[in-house]
Motif scaffolding. Structure first.
Motif, short mmCIF file in Angstrom:
data_model
loop_
_atom_site.label_atom_id
_atom_site.label_comp_id
_atom_site.label_asym_id
_atom_site.label_seq_id
_atom_site.Cartn_x
_atom_site.Cartn_y
_atom_site.Cartn_z
N GLY A 124 21.71 -1.04 12.00
CA GLY A 124 21.56 -2.32 11.96
C GLY A 124 22.19 -2.77 10.69
O GLY A 124 22.94 -2.05 9.96
N PRO A 150 22.09 2.20 17.74
CA PRO A 150 21.92 1.15 18.59
C PRO A 150 21.59 -0.08 17.95
O PRO A 150 20.84 -0.11 16.89
CB PRO A 150 20.61 1.82 19.38
CG PRO A 150 20.82 3.05 19.19
CD PRO A 150 21.31 3.42 18.00
N ARG A 151 22.14 -1.12 18.70
CA ARG A 151 21.56 -2.48 17.97
C ARG A 151 20.84 -3.21 18.68
O ARG A 151 20.70 -3.09 19.93
CB ARG A 151 23.09 -3.23 17.95
CG ARG A 151 23.96 -2.82 17.04
CD ARG A 151 25.29 -3.51 16.93
NE ARG A 151 24.96 -5.04 16.44
CZ ARG A 151 25.63 -5.74 16.25
NH1 ARG A 151 26.97 -5.67 16.92
NH2 ARG A 151 25.30 -7.17 15.70
N LEU A 152 19.66 -3.71 18.09
CA LEU A 152 18.63 -4.48 19.09
C LEU A 152 18.60 -6.00 18.18
O LEU A 152 18.27 -6.14 17.18
CB LEU A 152 17.37 -3.80 18.63
CG LEU A 152 16.00 -4.71 19.11
CD1 LEU A 152 16.31 -4.73 20.70
CD2 LEU A 152 14.77 -4.00 18.70
N ALA A 153 18.87 -7.06 19.15
CA ALA A 153 18.52 -8.42 18.97
C ALA A 153 17.42 -9.04 19.33
O ALA A 153 17.18 -9.07 20.46
CB ALA A 153 19.81 -9.10 19.49
N ALA A 154 16.52 -9.30 18.43
CA ALA A 154 15.42 -9.78 18.95
C ALA A 154 14.70 -11.07 17.80
O ALA A 154 14.81 -10.75 16.56
CB ALA A 154 14.46 -8.64 18.83
N ARG A 178 13.06 -10.14 14.65
CA ARG A 178 12.56 -8.80 14.89
C ARG A 178 13.32 -7.66 15.34
O ARG A 178 12.99 -6.69 15.64
CB ARG A 178 11.41 -8.90 15.98
CG ARG A 178 10.46 -10.16 15.79
CD ARG A 178 9.41 -9.82 14.79
NE ARG A 178 8.37 -10.58 14.31
CZ ARG A 178 7.53 -10.59 13.57
NH1 ARG A 178 7.41 -9.47 12.85
NH2 ARG A 178 6.45 -11.51 13.50
N GLY A 179 14.62 -7.85 15.10
CA GLY A 179 15.67 -6.87 15.51
C GLY A 179 16.33 -6.29 14.38
O GLY A 179 15.56 -6.39 13.23
N ASN A 180 17.46 -5.51 14.37
CA ASN A 180 18.13 -4.88 13.30
C ASN A 180 19.57 -5.19 13.09
O ASN A 180 20.14 -4.48 12.35
CB ASN A 180 17.97 -3.20 13.63
CG ASN A 180 19.05 -2.93 14.93
OD1 ASN A 180 19.51 -3.91 15.35
ND2 ASN A 180 18.69 -1.72 15.34
N THR A 181 19.66 -6.55 13.65
CA THR A 181 21.05 -7.04 13.19
C THR A 181 20.90 -8.49 12.94
O THR A 181 19.80 -9.18 13.38
CB THR A 181 21.76 -7.10 14.64
OG1 THR A 181 23.13 -7.60 14.13
CG2 THR A 181 21.29 -8.02 15.83
N GLY A 242 23.68 -11.38 21.30
CA GLY A 242 23.09 -9.95 21.93
C GLY A 242 21.68 -10.14 22.67
O GLY A 242 21.10 -9.23 22.93
N ALA A 244 18.95 -12.20 22.35
CA ALA A 244 17.90 -12.66 21.53
C ALA A 244 17.28 -14.07 22.06
O ALA A 244 18.03 -14.82 22.11
CB ALA A 244 17.97 -12.49 20.00
#
Length: 310
Positions: A124, A150-154, A178-181, A242, A244
């Motif tokens: 991220g 892996p990208r996580l949009a939260a 709360r994600g990594n991007t 993403g 989110a």
């Protein structure tokens, strides 16, 4: 403890520090205009306005990036500029060849630096910056670092509140990445009343903040035409690229005790449900809610039964 590879690159940086002293003389046309900044900082190679506005680095965890910061003294006097990395993530992983540079007049100096990504860094975005300060001013050059994976949009909406303010109200809330991007959130606002139906609707709009992973920002939404008498539910919905999405609600009652009529109070009380009715009635008579076991008086018993049948 630094890894052998990190130590090796740190040594290489110190050896490369001599590059800082090899300054490039600027032509007279680049000299500072009256009133302009005494010096500037930018990624190396970004001169002429067509280069990089910031550093962009991307790679897997464990990578060691190398780049250069250009400091340009456009004035007629020498200046000393201090340098440091700042911010979590990339800012904490920056190692500069020197923490301070003395730049002769009309000269550009290039300062090497490395960004060493820890082997266990999460995938991220990990933003940071290099801060340059001197001659009474300070500026920062952004460093956008993305660790592959892996990208996580939260995104979540938290701590929603509704408070009366003057003739209206203000809605408070917090947004948390709360994600990594990095996210640029959009927000929609809706409020519905027990008496007035839909009272407020604001379609999704882009907010000015960019949220780094883990970042939390607190904001407010003015509501100048909030109802004078109603029980409302406010719903905030935040979205970002993403996929989110976050949503949260809050409830509030607007009751102008000084002017409310008995009929309007009865509508609000009965519509709010039995438990809420009992609390409103007790407050109207100047008695705080209690949990005693004493039987209510006849008028109170009648109201309690009316609330229970709704």
């Amino acid at each position: 403890m630094q890894s052998p590879r990190s130590v090796t690159h740190a040594v290489r940086l110190l050896a490369a520090a001599s590059v800082v002293a090899v300054a490039v003389s600027l032509p007279p046309s680049v000299a500072a205009a009256d009133g302009g900044p005494a010096w500037t900082a930018a990624p190396s190679g970004s001169g002429g306005g067509d280069g990089r506005p910031y550093f962009y680095l991307e790679g897997v965890a464990g990578t060691v990036f190398e780049d250069k910061l250009a400091l340009t003294n456009t004035g007629s006097k020498p200046h000393t500029v201090g340098l440091r990395g700042t911010g979590e993530g990339a800012g904490a992983w920056i190692v500069l060849a020197t923490p301070e540079v003395k730049i002769p007049p009309r000269t550009r100096a290039e300062v090497p630096f490395t960004v060493t990504v820890p082997p266990g860094a999460a995938p991220g975005d990990h933003p940071g910056a290099i801060v340059a300060s001197g001659a009474g001013r300070e500026t920062d050059v952004r460093v956008h670092l993305r660790v592959s994976g892996p990208r996580l949009a939260a995104l979540t909406v938290e701590d929603v509140t509704v408070r009366s303010r003057g003739d209206g109200a203000v809605i408070g809330y917090a947004l948390v990445n709360r994600g990594n991007t990095t996210l640029t959130p959009r927000l929609a606002v809706r409020a519905e009343g027990l008496v007035g139906g839909e009272l407020l609707y604001r379609s999704p709009r882009t907010l000015p903040e960019r949220l780094a992973p883990g970042e939390r920002v607190e904001r407010t939404e003015p509501w100048p035409d909030a109802p004078a008498l109603d029980s409302v539910t406010v719903r905030l919905t935040a979205t970002a690229a993403g996929g989110a999405r976050g949503e949260a609600t809050a409830s509030a009652s607007f009751v102008p005790w000084g002017t409310v009529t008995g009929a309007a109070l009865l509508v609000l009380v009965l519509g709010a449900g039995g438990g809420a009715a009992w609390r409103v009635v007790r407050r109207r008579h100047g008695k705080p809610p209690t949990t005693d076991t004493q039987p209510p008086t006849k008028p109170e018993r009648h109201l309690a039964q009316a609330g229970a049948t709704t």
